[in-house]
Write a protein that holds these residues in place. Structure first.
Motif, short mmCIF file in Angstrom:
data_model
loop_
_atom_site.label_atom_id
_atom_site.label_comp_id
_atom_site.label_asym_id
_atom_site.label_seq_id
_atom_site.Cartn_x
_atom_site.Cartn_y
_atom_site.Cartn_z
N ILE A 44 0.83 -1.20 0.00
CA ILE A 44 0.00 0.00 0.00
C ILE A 44 0.87 1.26 0.00
CG2 ILE A 44 -1.65 1.34 1.39
CD1 ILE A 44 -2.99 -0.97 0.16
N ALA A 45 2.02 1.17 0.67
CA ALA A 45 2.85 2.36 0.91
C ALA A 45 3.71 2.76 -0.28
CB ALA A 45 3.75 2.13 2.12
N GLY A 163 -3.25 -5.55 7.60
CA GLY A 163 -2.11 -4.79 7.11
C GLY A 163 -2.47 -3.65 6.17
N PRO A 164 -3.21 -3.94 5.08
CA PRO A 164 -3.55 -2.84 4.15
C PRO A 164 -4.39 -1.75 4.79
CG PRO A 164 -3.87 -4.98 3.12
CD PRO A 164 -3.62 -5.25 4.57
N VAL A 165 -5.33 -2.13 5.68
CA VAL A 165 -6.19 -1.14 6.32
C VAL A 165 -5.40 -0.29 7.31
CG1 VAL A 165 -8.23 -0.78 7.78
CG2 VAL A 165 -8.24 -2.56 6.01
N LEU A 166 -4.60 -0.95 8.16
CA LEU A 166 -3.78 -0.21 9.12
C LEU A 166 -2.78 0.68 8.40
CD1 LEU A 166 -2.80 0.33 12.03
CD2 LEU A 166 -1.32 -1.67 11.81
N GLY A 167 -2.14 0.13 7.37
CA GLY A 167 -1.18 0.92 6.61
C GLY A 167 -1.85 2.10 5.93
N TYR A 307 -7.32 7.09 -5.38
CA TYR A 307 -7.90 6.74 -4.09
C TYR A 307 -6.90 7.04 -2.99
CZ TYR A 307 -11.72 4.16 -6.36
OH TYR A 307 -12.82 3.81 -7.10
N GLU A 308 -7.42 7.40 -1.82
CA GLU A 308 -6.56 7.56 -0.66
C GLU A 308 -6.10 6.19 -0.18
OE1 GLU A 308 -5.47 10.37 0.44
OE2 GLU A 308 -6.68 11.55 -0.96
N PRO A 309 -4.96 6.12 0.55
CA PRO A 309 -4.44 4.82 0.99
C PRO A 309 -5.43 3.99 1.81
CG PRO A 309 -2.77 6.51 1.26
CD PRO A 309 -4.02 7.22 0.85
N LEU A 310 -6.22 4.65 2.67
CA LEU A 310 -7.15 3.90 3.51
C LEU A 310 -8.23 3.23 2.67
CD1 LEU A 310 -8.06 3.04 6.30
CD2 LEU A 310 -9.31 5.19 6.52
N LYS A 311 -8.78 3.96 1.69
CA LYS A 311 -9.79 3.37 0.82
C LYS A 311 -9.19 2.22 0.01
CE LYS A 311 -13.24 4.56 -2.67
NZ LYS A 311 -13.87 5.64 -3.48
N THR A 312 -7.95 2.40 -0.41
CA THR A 312 -7.26 1.32 -1.13
C THR A 312 -7.14 0.08 -0.26
OG1 THR A 312 -5.97 2.94 -2.38
CG2 THR A 312 -5.13 0.69 -2.32
#
Length: 491
Positions: A44-45, A163-167, A307-312
Motif C-alpha cells: 500500500i505504501a 495490514g492494508p487497512v492499518l497501513g 484513491y486515498e491509501p485507507l480506501k485502497t
C-alpha cells in the motif's frame, strides 16, 4: 523452583493444558503478526514512498526486493542457528533485529537508506515464523499439535487482512514513517513476553555450517534480481550483461557446492524427482503471477483512480476474504480429486482475474477492481494448499525434512525476481506509452498497468499448463518428525 529448561520434559509427564503454553504462544503470535503486517503494508505504501522520495517504481521496488532477498538468505539458517545457540535466544535476537530495522526505516531520508534498513528488517523477519512454529510444535503433545498449530494460523489470516487497512490509515492520517514506527511497541512487547515465557531449549551438536553456500546464494540471487530489473529497461546494457554473468557464475558455483556438501544450506538433490520439480515450478509461476495483484493493484488504485491509501486498503479486503473462504474448500477438493484438477482450476482463476485487470480503464470504477481481485483471491485459496501439499508429498522421503527451508527460501527469491522484473517492465512501458500518447501521463499509466497485468496473466497461464502435469504422489504420507515441516510449508 523448576528451571525453564525442564519445561519440555514437564510437558511430557504432566497433563497438557492450553493455558500452560499461552505465554510462549503470545510471544510468538505477536512477533509473527508484526512481521506479516509489515510485509502487507509495504504494498500500500509504495506510491506514497515514491512520491515522498521523488523516485520511480523501478527504484522503490528494491525496498521490497531487498527485503525478500534477505528473507531468502536467512530462512535456511534458522534450523542450524537454533540448534547451535538455542531457539529462545535466536527468536529474541530476530525480533530485536526486525524492530531495530523498523526504527531505522522510519528515519530513512533517501531510497538507498530505506533499502539498506529493509535488509536489516528482512534478516530478522525471515526466521521469526519457522523458529516460532518449531518452538510451539515441540511444546504441544502429538494429539494436540493440530489444534495448537491452528492457533498460529491467526496471525497468518489477520496480517493480510489488517495490514492494508492499518497501513492505509497511517499513511492517510499520519506519515509513512509510522508504518515502521508502529513496529516498535509491538516488538518490545514480543521481546518482554518472550523473555518471560519462552522456554529454554537445550542446544544440540550441529554439523559444520555450509559457509560457501551461505556466501554464494545471496550473491547469485541479488545480482540476478538486479539483472532482471535492468533487463526490463535494456537487456543489452552493460549493467544487465555483467549482472547476468556474475549471477550466473555464482549460481552455478552455488549448485555445485550444494550438491557436494554433506549438510548443504539448501537440499538441491530433491530436484532429482521430476514430480517435485514440476510441482515447485508450477508454484513459482503462480507466485510470480500473484505479485501482479499484490503490488500493482494498490498502485493502480492510488495512481490512476487517485484513491486515498485507507480506501485502497479496504478495497483489498474482498480478495483476502475470498482466499480465506476458499482455502478450506481447496483442501477438501484436494483430498477428493488430488492436486492436478484443483491447482489448474485455482491458477486459472488467478489468470482470469489478472487478464480482467489488464483490460481496466481509468473510468472502470471500484466494482471492476473488486471483481478482479476476488477472482484472484478464489484462485489463491483453491490452489495454494494443494500445490504446496503436493510438493511435500512427492519429495523423496529421505529428503523431506529439508524440503521446507528450500521451498520457503526459493519462494522469496522468486518473489524478488517477480517484483524486480514486473516493476522494471512497467516503468519501461510507461516511458514508451508517454511517447505514443504525446506526454499524457494518465493514459500512459493506464496502458502500462494493463500491459503489466497481461504479462502476469500469461505467467499464470503457464503455471496452469504446468500444473496439468502434476501426478498423484508415489511416496507415503508424511508422519513422525517429518510432519513438523508441514505446518510451516502451508504458509
Amino acid at each position: 523452583m523448576s528451571s525453564p529448561t525442564n519445561v519440555g520434559a514437564a510437558a511430557e509427564s504432566a497433563p497438557f493444558s492450553m493455558k500452560a503454553i499461552m505465554g510462549p504462544m503470545m510471544a510468538i503470535v505477536v512477533g509473527m503478526i508484526m512481521v506479516i503486517l509489515d510485509s502487507t503494508v509495504m504494498n500500500i505504501a509504495l506510491p506514497t514512498l515514491m512520491s515522498d522520495f521523488d523516485t520511480t517504481v523501478n527504484t522503490m521496488q528494491w525496498s521490497i526486493t531487498a527485503y525478500t532477498l534477505a528473507l531468502s538468505a536467512v530462512i535456511p539458517l534458522a534450523g542450524w542457528l537454533t540448534d547451535r545457540f538455542g531457539a529462545k535466544q535466536i527468536f529474541l535476537i530476530t525480533i530485536f533485529l526486525f524492530t531495530a530495522g523498523s526504527l531505522l526505516c522510519s528515519f530513512a531520508t533517501t531510497p538507498d537508506q530505506l533499502i539498506i534498513y529493509r535488509i536489516i528488517q528482512g534478516i530478522g523477519g525471515g526466521m521469526v515464523q519457522p523458529i516460532g512454529m518449531a518452538i510451539i510444535f515441540k511444546l504441544a503433545p502429538p494429539n494436540k499439535q493440530g489444534a495448537v498449530m491452528g492457533m498460529l494460523g491467526i496471525p497468518m489470516m489477520l496480517g493480510p487482512a489488517l495490514g492494508p487497512v492499518l497501513g492505509g490509515y497511517l499513511l492517510e492520517y499520519a506519515t509513512w514513517h509510522w508504518i515502521f514506527l508502529i513496529n516498535l511497541p509491538i516488538g518490545i512487547i514480543a521481546i518482554m513476553v518472550g523473555l518471560r515465557f519462552l522456554p529454554k531449549v537445550e542446544r544440540k551438536t550441529v554439523p559444520a555450517l555450509d559457509f560457501w553456500g551461505m556466501l554464494l546464494a545471496p550473491i547469485a540471487f541479488a545480482t540476478l534480481s538486479y539483472a532482471v530489473s535492468e533487463g526490463g529497461k535494456d537487456w543489452g546494457s552493460a549493467n544487465t550483461i555483467v549482472s547476468l554473468i556474475v549471477g550466473g557464475v555464482a549460481l552455478v558455483l552455488f549448485i555445485v557446492v550444494e550438491l557436494l556438501h554433506k549438510q548443504p544450506l539448501l537440499e538441491l538433490r530433491v530436484f532429482g524427482s521430476s514430480d517435485f520439480t514440476i510441482g515447485i515450478f508450477a508454484s513459482w509461476l503462480m507466485t510470480m503471477a500473484l505479485f501482479g495483484s499484490f503490488l500493482f493493484v494498490p498502485m493502480y488504485m492510488q495512481q490512476v483512480f487517485h484513491y486515498e491509501p485507507l480506501k485502497t486498503g479496504f478495497m483489498i479486503l474482498p480478495q483476502v476474504a475470498m482466499t480465506g473462504l476458499f482455502m478450506p474448500i481447496g483442501g477438501k477438493l484436494f483430498d477428493k480429486f488430488g492436486a492436478r484438477v484443483v491447482s489448474v482450476v485455482g491458477i486459472a482463476f488467478i489468470a482470469a482475474g489478472l487478464f480482467y485487470m489488464s483490460q481496466i480503464q481509468a473510468d472502470s470504477g471500484a466494482g471492476y477492481v473488486i471483481t478482479a481481485t476476488m477472482m484472484m483471491g478464489i484462485g489463491m485459496g483453491l490452489s495454494m494448499m494443494p500445490v504446496n501439499t503436493h510438493i511435500l508429498k512427492v519429495a523423496p522421503r529421505k529428503l523431506v525434512g529439508r524440503v521446507t527451508p528450500l521451498v520457503s527460501a526459493a519462494q522469496q527469491v522468486i518473489v524478488s525476481f517477480a517484483i524486480a522484473g514486473l516493476a522494471s517492465y512497467m516503468g519501461n512501458r510507461v516511458e514508451e506509452h508517454m511517447t505514443t500518447n504525446k506526454g499524457d501521463m494518465a493514459a500512459s499509466l493506464v496502458s502500462a498497468f494493463g500491459d503489466t497485468f497481461l504479462v502476469a496473466a500469461c505467467i499464470a497461464v503457464a503455471g496452469a499448463l504446468l500444473a496439468l502435469l502434476l501426478r498423484k504422489p508415489k511416496t507415503e504420507e508424511v508422519d513422525g518428525e517429518d510432519a513438523v515441516n508441514a505446518p510451516v510449508m502451508m504458509h
